[in-house]
Design an enzyme around this catalytic site. Structure first.
Site, PDB file in Angstrom:
ATOM      1  N   ASP A   1       1.009  -1.110   0.012  1.00 11.41           N
ATOM      2  CA  ASP A   1      -0.197  -0.137  -0.059  1.00 11.41           C
ATOM      3  C   ASP A   1       0.854   1.273  -0.080  1.00 11.41           C
ATOM      4  OD1 ASP A   1      -3.043   0.641   1.478  1.00 11.41           O
ATOM      5  OD2 ASP A   1      -1.488   2.185   1.025  1.00 11.41           O
TER       6      ASP A   1
ATOM      7  N   ASP B   1      -4.231   2.327  -4.973  1.00  6.47           N
ATOM      8  CA  ASP B   1      -2.715   2.252  -4.418  1.00  6.47           C
ATOM      9  C   ASP B   1      -2.447   1.024  -3.600  1.00  6.47           C
ATOM     10  OD1 ASP B   1      -3.815   2.781  -2.004  1.00  6.47           O
ATOM     11  OD2 ASP B   1      -2.445   3.905  -1.289  1.00  6.47           O
ATOM     12  N   GLU B   2      -3.216   0.039  -3.935  1.00  7.32           N
ATOM     13  CA  GLU B   2      -2.736  -1.201  -2.970  1.00  7.32           C
ATOM     14  C   GLU B   2      -2.983  -2.529  -4.265  1.00  7.32           C
ATOM     15  OE1 GLU B   2      -5.380  -2.386  -0.066  1.00  7.32           O
ATOM     16  OE2 GLU B   2      -6.674  -0.642  -0.377  1.00  7.32           O
TER      17      GLU B   2
HETATM   18  P1  TTP Z   1      -5.321   4.956   1.439  1.00  9.30           P
HETATM   19  O1  TTP Z   1      -4.255   4.020   1.097  1.00  9.30           O
HETATM   20  O2  TTP Z   1      -6.254   4.793   2.265  1.00  9.30           O
HETATM   21  O3  TTP Z   1      -4.452   6.171   1.995  1.00  9.30           O
HETATM   22  P2  TTP Z   1      -3.225   6.898   1.846  1.00  9.30           P
HETATM   23  O4  TTP Z   1      -2.309   6.154   0.668  1.00  9.30           O
HETATM   24  O5  TTP Z   1      -3.116   8.445   1.589  1.00  9.30           O
HETATM   25  O6  TTP Z   1      -2.435   6.933   3.176  1.00  9.30           O
HETATM   26  P3  TTP Z   1      -1.636   5.661   4.074  1.00  9.30           P
HETATM   27  O7  TTP Z   1      -0.207   6.010   4.021  1.00  9.30           O
HETATM   28  O8  TTP Z   1      -2.300   5.641   5.257  1.00  9.30           O
HETATM   29  O9  TTP Z   1      -1.920   4.425   3.116  1.00  9.30           O
HETATM   30  O10 TTP Z   1      -5.752   5.506   0.198  1.00  9.30           O
HETATM   31  C1  TTP Z   1      -5.275   5.567  -1.194  1.00  9.30           C
HETATM   32  C2  TTP Z   1      -5.700   7.153  -1.530  1.00  9.30           C
HETATM   33  O11 TTP Z   1      -7.255   6.915  -2.061  1.00  9.30           O
HETATM   34  C3  TTP Z   1      -5.233   8.276  -0.849  1.00  9.30           C
HETATM   35  O12 TTP Z   1      -4.119   8.699  -1.268  1.00  9.30           O
HETATM   36  C4  TTP Z   1      -6.501   9.187  -1.235  1.00  9.30           C
HETATM   37  C5  TTP Z   1      -7.716   8.275  -1.797  1.00  9.30           C
HETATM   38  N1  TTP Z   1      -8.673   8.400  -0.804  1.00  9.30           N
HETATM   39  C6  TTP Z   1      -9.637   9.277  -0.830  1.00  9.30           C
HETATM   40  O13 TTP Z   1      -9.789   9.914  -1.672  1.00  9.30           O
HETATM   41  N2  TTP Z   1     -10.633   9.360   0.265  1.00  9.30           N
HETATM   42  C7  TTP Z   1     -10.413   8.626   1.414  1.00  9.30           C
HETATM   43  O14 TTP Z   1     -11.334   8.648   2.230  1.00  9.30           O
HETATM   44  C8  TTP Z   1      -9.355   7.640   1.340  1.00  9.30           C
HETATM   45  C9  TTP Z   1      -9.411   6.879   2.539  1.00  9.30           C
HETATM   46  C10 TTP Z   1      -8.599   7.517   0.389  1.00  9.30           C
HETATM   47 MG    MG Z   2      -2.158   4.190   1.049  1.00  8.54          MG
END
Ligand code: TTP
Ligand code: MG
Length: 353
Positions: free
Chosen positions: A8, A106-107
């Site tokens: 991720d 992103d995962e």
């Molecule tokens: P995530 O992987 O949940 O968050 P992240 O990558 O920003 O942070 P982390 O380091 O905790 O993994 O989500 C991936 C992308 O999806 C994030 O960059 C933006 C988008 N997203 C939204 O637009 N709204 C949301 O509520 C969430 C959770 C994510």
């Molecule tokens: Mg992320």
């Protein structure tokens, strides 16, 4: 024995912005709606780890983020760019195993069981993937490795940013049990509240509760929770994770109390939801209406049909029925959402209503 890897990206949208704009690096970057000097509506998509130190997080109202960190760098999302970067990264990851599954922008999961007999050497393998992503795309990510998808996903979340966590089969329970019940996939605020009424707070508490007790309260979902809490997950990489609902919501530019506007919004949300439903190939049985007043008081109300359907009128009629009691109240509405659940794939249906 299976060995599954979950990767991720860290603060994905915000990290891409920091990569593209060197002057943003090391600073609180908030990606989301326009804050409009604190009067903005809408929410935070994500924010950099520097911004998280101010208490900002995804889905928080942008106006609150502005209050917490007025000196932050607020940027509108550039989805096309993130999509492109995501594709580049997925290409890199998918080279590392033929059993690959992208879960979100992103995962992704990799099944690496046929590359390793046991967990020896998996760390080095993960380091290689992390290094290639860093070299080619200048981004960091967090990786989790475990005996199934559930454990791998929770492991990648365990140490962020730039983390690497390996949970061997014999360590699954000691890893899972101290975590909050909320960490389990599918356990939202509602289930969390219901669990806490039963005195259940951690994954370990769920695991130690007899499955029958959980089933009495939650039905099949209770059984599934019990299995997850005990680290059991047989789902294959490549298998889609079960989608539970489809829906759309909208935050009004200005709070409204005019029934005509509200009904029009519901009509549009129902149509959009219906389009998504058709695209994904599902029928539904339950319609949920969500409503948030100006003071953030939020209600959800649901109704279920006798059998599954994919008719747009069924969404619309149910949503209109559900909104009725709210229209009488002398309160302004900030947000409205329409969601359908109890989904079934069309190919499983013999006949459609
Ligand atoms: P995530 O992987 O949940 O968050 P992240 O990558 O920003 O942070 P982390 O380091 O905790 O993994 O989500 C991936 C992308 O999806 C994030 O960059 C933006 C988008 N997203 C939204 O637009 N709204 C949301 O509520 C969430 C959770 C994510
Ligand atoms: Mg992320």
């Amino acid at each position: 024995m299976r060995i599954i890897l979950h990767l991720d990206l860290d603060a994905f949208f915000a990290s891409v912005e920091q990569r593209e704009n060197p002057e943003y690096r090391g600073k609180p970057v908030i990606v989301g709606a326009d804050p409009k000097g604190g009067a903005g509506r809408g929410v935070v998509s994500t924010c950099s780890y520097e911004a998280r130190e101010f208490g900002i997080h995804s889905a928080m109202p942008i106006s609150r983020a502005w209050k917490l960190c007025p000196e932050g760098i607020f940027v509108r999302p550039n989805f096309e760019l993130y999509e492109k970067v995501s594709q580049n990264i997925m290409k890199i990851i998918s080279k590392y195993s033929e059993k690959f599954e992208q879960v979100s922008i992103d995962e992704a999961f990799l099944d690496i069981s046929n590359k390793f007999k046991n967990f020896d050497g998996v760390e080095k393998f993960a380091e290689e993937i992390k290094a290639e992503i860093k070299k080619k795309e200048k981004l960091t990510c967090s990786v989790g490795i475990g005996p199934n998808k559930l454990v791998a996903k929770l492991a990648s979340d365990f140490k962020k940013p730039d983390g690497l966590t390996v949970v061997k089969t014999e360590d699954v329970k000691s890893f899972l049990f101290p975590l909050r019940a909320r960490k389990l996939i599918g356990v939202g605020p509602k289930t969390e509240r219901a669990l806490s009424q039963m005195g259940i707070r951690t994954i370990g508490d769920i695991a130690r509760t007899p499955a029958e007790d959980l089933m009495r309260r939650f039905g099949i979902w209770g059984l599934r929770m019990h299995q997850m809490a005990n680290g059991i997950d047989d789902s294959e990489v490549g298998e889609e994770w079960v989608r539970r609902s489809v829906g759309r919501e909208v935050t009004f530019e200005e709070d409204v109390d005019e029934p005509k506007i509200i009904l029009k919004a519901i009509e549009e949300l129902a149509k959009e939801t219906h389009q998504d439903l058709i695209r994904l190939g599902f029928t539904f049985r339950t319609v949920t209406l969500k409503i948030r007043y100006s003071n953030f008081e939020t209600h959800t109300h649901a109704t279920s049909l006798k059998q599954n359907t994919n008719r747009v009128e069924a969404i619309l009629d149910s949503a209109k029925k559900l909104i009725k009691p709210f229209l009488k109240k002398d309160k302004k509405i900030r947000l409205i959402g329409v969601r359908v659940s109890n989904l079934a794939e069309i190919k499983d249906q013999k006949t459609l209503a």
